[in-house]
Design a protein around this motif. Structure first.
Motif, short mmCIF file in Angstrom:
data_model
loop_
_atom_site.label_atom_id
_atom_site.label_comp_id
_atom_site.label_asym_id
_atom_site.label_seq_id
_atom_site.Cartn_x
_atom_site.Cartn_y
_atom_site.Cartn_z
N LYS A 1 0.84 -1.20 0.00
CA LYS A 1 0.00 0.00 0.00
C LYS A 1 0.88 1.26 0.00
CE LYS A 1 -4.43 -1.27 0.38
NZ LYS A 1 -5.52 -0.74 -0.48
N ASP A 2 0.54 2.19 -0.87
CA ASP A 2 1.26 3.47 -0.94
C ASP A 2 0.64 4.43 0.06
OD1 ASP A 2 2.56 5.80 -1.55
OD2 ASP A 2 2.04 5.82 -3.67
N VAL A 3 1.38 4.78 1.11
CA VAL A 3 0.85 5.66 2.16
C VAL A 3 1.45 7.05 2.11
CG1 VAL A 3 0.35 3.70 3.67
CG2 VAL A 3 2.55 4.86 3.86
N ARG A 4 2.17 7.37 1.04
CA ARG A 4 2.78 8.69 0.91
C ARG A 4 1.73 9.78 0.79
NH1 ARG A 4 6.35 7.84 -4.27
NH2 ARG A 4 4.42 6.70 -4.79
N LEU A 5 2.07 10.99 1.27
CA LEU A 5 1.19 12.13 1.08
C LEU A 5 1.12 12.48 -0.40
CD1 LEU A 5 2.03 14.55 4.03
CD2 LEU A 5 0.27 12.80 3.89
N SER A 6 -0.01 13.03 -0.80
CA SER A 6 -0.25 13.26 -2.22
C SER A 6 0.11 14.67 -2.68
CB SER A 6 -1.73 12.99 -2.54
OG SER A 6 -2.55 13.94 -1.86
N HIS A 7 0.40 15.59 -1.74
CA HIS A 7 0.63 16.98 -2.14
C HIS A 7 1.53 17.68 -1.13
CE1 HIS A 7 -2.15 18.77 0.87
NE2 HIS A 7 -2.75 17.61 0.76
N ASP A 8 1.97 18.89 -1.49
CA ASP A 8 2.89 19.62 -0.62
C ASP A 8 2.13 20.41 0.44
OD1 ASP A 8 1.89 21.95 -1.81
OD2 ASP A 8 3.53 22.08 -3.25
N ALA A 9 2.88 21.22 1.21
CA ALA A 9 2.31 21.91 2.37
C ALA A 9 1.63 23.22 2.02
CB ALA A 9 3.42 22.15 3.40
N SER A 10 1.29 23.42 0.77
CA SER A 10 0.55 24.64 0.40
C SER A 10 -0.89 24.59 0.88
CB SER A 10 0.59 24.84 -1.12
OG SER A 10 0.03 23.73 -1.79
N THR A 11 -1.38 23.38 1.18
CA THR A 11 -2.72 23.19 1.74
C THR A 11 -2.62 22.16 2.87
OG1 THR A 11 -3.20 21.52 0.05
CG2 THR A 11 -3.96 23.77 -0.39
N PRO A 12 -3.64 22.06 3.74
CA PRO A 12 -3.55 21.14 4.88
C PRO A 12 -3.26 19.70 4.46
CG PRO A 12 -5.39 22.63 5.18
CD PRO A 12 -4.88 22.87 3.79
N GLN A 13 -2.35 19.06 5.19
CA GLN A 13 -1.95 17.69 4.92
C GLN A 13 -2.37 16.72 6.03
OE1 GLN A 13 2.17 19.08 4.54
NE2 GLN A 13 2.28 17.96 2.60
N ILE A 14 -2.22 17.16 7.27
CA ILE A 14 -2.46 16.30 8.42
C ILE A 14 -3.44 16.98 9.37
CG2 ILE A 14 -1.40 15.16 10.42
CD1 ILE A 14 1.25 15.15 8.84
N ILE B 1 -6.79 16.99 2.79
CA ILE B 1 -6.18 16.40 3.97
C ILE B 1 -5.88 14.93 3.71
CG2 ILE B 1 -6.59 15.70 6.37
CD1 ILE B 1 -8.14 18.33 6.73
N ASP B 2 -4.64 14.53 3.95
CA ASP B 2 -4.19 13.18 3.60
C ASP B 2 -4.12 12.24 4.80
OD1 ASP B 2 -3.87 12.79 0.88
OD2 ASP B 2 -1.91 13.74 0.82
N MET B 3 -3.98 12.78 6.00
CA MET B 3 -3.88 11.92 7.18
C MET B 3 -4.67 12.53 8.33
SD MET B 3 -0.56 10.76 9.47
CE MET B 3 -0.36 9.10 8.82
N VAL B 4 -5.41 11.67 9.04
CA VAL B 4 -6.16 12.08 10.22
C VAL B 4 -5.71 11.21 11.39
CG1 VAL B 4 -8.42 12.21 11.31
CG2 VAL B 4 -8.15 12.90 8.91
N ILE B 5 -5.30 11.85 12.48
CA ILE B 5 -4.81 11.15 13.68
C ILE B 5 -5.71 11.50 14.86
CG2 ILE B 5 -2.91 10.90 15.32
CD1 ILE B 5 -1.00 11.72 13.05
N GLY C 1 8.01 20.18 8.24
CA GLY C 1 7.44 21.02 7.20
C GLY C 1 6.04 20.69 6.75
N TYR C 2 5.29 19.95 7.54
CA TYR C 2 3.92 19.61 7.17
C TYR C 2 2.96 20.74 7.54
CZ TYR C 2 5.58 14.81 6.56
OH TYR C 2 6.26 13.69 6.15
N GLU C 3 1.88 20.83 6.80
CA GLU C 3 0.80 21.76 7.14
C GLU C 3 -0.23 20.98 7.95
OE1 GLU C 3 -1.23 25.12 7.74
OE2 GLU C 3 0.76 24.96 6.82
N VAL C 4 -0.42 21.37 9.22
CA VAL C 4 -1.20 20.58 10.17
C VAL C 4 -2.35 21.41 10.73
CG1 VAL C 4 -1.10 19.22 12.30
CG2 VAL C 4 0.91 19.34 10.80
N ILE C 5 -3.51 20.78 10.82
CA ILE C 5 -4.64 21.33 11.55
C ILE C 5 -4.77 20.54 12.86
CG2 ILE C 5 -7.15 21.62 11.61
CD1 ILE C 5 -7.10 21.86 8.56
#
Length: 258
Positions: free
Chosen positions: A40-53, A130-134, A90-94
């Motif tokens: 399974k590919d679990v890499r993020l799909s985009h850069d930190a210009s928008t929320p990632q996590i 958003i690519d990951m939710v914790i 360097g991640y964009e986090v909410i």
């Protein structure tokens, strides 16, 4: 600290060494297939210009052995995890700090997962990038247990990864708790556990398997993480190893098998 491919493909080895399965449920070799989980590919799909996590806490009031007041709870642990992921990696986090387990000023966990689903689901819908939710928790264990390891000379609370699989022994598949991302959820914890074995061998306690869904359907890369327990001190709940492992996993670091 690498585990051989032969052992990874041995279901009994995985169950005995990686997982703890709650007595309300069961899981089989088809779901815990090493090749499928590693593929399974679990890499993020985009850069930190928008929320990632996105980080949140269904049980915001979970505190520690030496906690005093509201400034030493799992929410403040989440604050530090957010800081590390932002400033070091360097991640964009909410970070959502809503107290889903409080009602009219009193602790009430009866509908915490329902309230969390409503708010977190709305945020994910508003920000589909958003690519990951914790969902970050603190575990509750027997008072005689103290899960701690030494990392870089510091007493560090151990962490437990968690999957809800929407299947109980009594009901079978729990259709009203369907999770289209179950395979992705399982792959995420499996790959992170292996990365932990490579870099911090004693950091993760296990991957716990439960019967219900726990809002892990809200995003393809969803994890419920138990950081320490009520028997750990606040100081022991150190987020540097966890933030590093999250970053390694989301960057697509290969897990080399010997």
């Amino acid at each position: 600290n690498l585990v051989s491919l032969e052992k990874l493909n041995d279901f009994d080895y995985l169950i005995q060494n990686f997982y703890q399965v709650d007595n309300t449920t069961t899981i089989g070799s088809a779901q815990l297939n090493a090749d499928a989980l590693l593929g399974k590919d679990v890499r993020l799909s985009h850069d930190a210009s928008t929320p990632q996590i996105l980080i949140y806490h269904t049980h915001s009031q979970e505190a520690f052995a030496d906690s005093t007041g509201d400034n030493m709870t799992i929410v403040q642990v989440g604050d530090y995890l957010e800081k590390l992921l932002k400033e070091k990696y360097g991640y964009e986090v909410i970070h959502v700090t809503t107290a889903f387990d409080m009602l009219d000023g009193n602790l009430d966990r009866g509908k915490a997962y329902t309230y969390a689903q409503e708010e977190i689901g709305a945020i994910v819908n508003e920000h589909p990038e958003i690519d990951m939710v914790i969902d970050l928790h603190r575990d509750g264990v027997n008072e005689s247990l103290h899960f701690v390891t030494d990392i870089d000379g510091k007493a560090t609370a151990k962490v437990m990864l968690f999957n809800g699989i929407s299947y109980s022994k009594n009901q079978g598949n729990i259709d009203y708790l369907y999770n289209p991302y179950l395979e992705d959820n399982l792959a995420l914890t499996y790959q992170m556990y292996l990365l932990g074995k490579m870099y911090y061998p004693d950091f993760f306690r296990c991957i716990y398997i439960e019967a219900y869904r726990y809002n892990l359907h809200l995003c393809r890369r969803s994890m419920l993480i138990e950081a320490g327990a009520q028997t750990n001190s606040f100081e022991e709940v150190i987020m540097e190893p966890l933030s590093e492992l999250i970053a390694r996993e989301l960057s697509g670091e290969k897990i080399i098998k010997q």
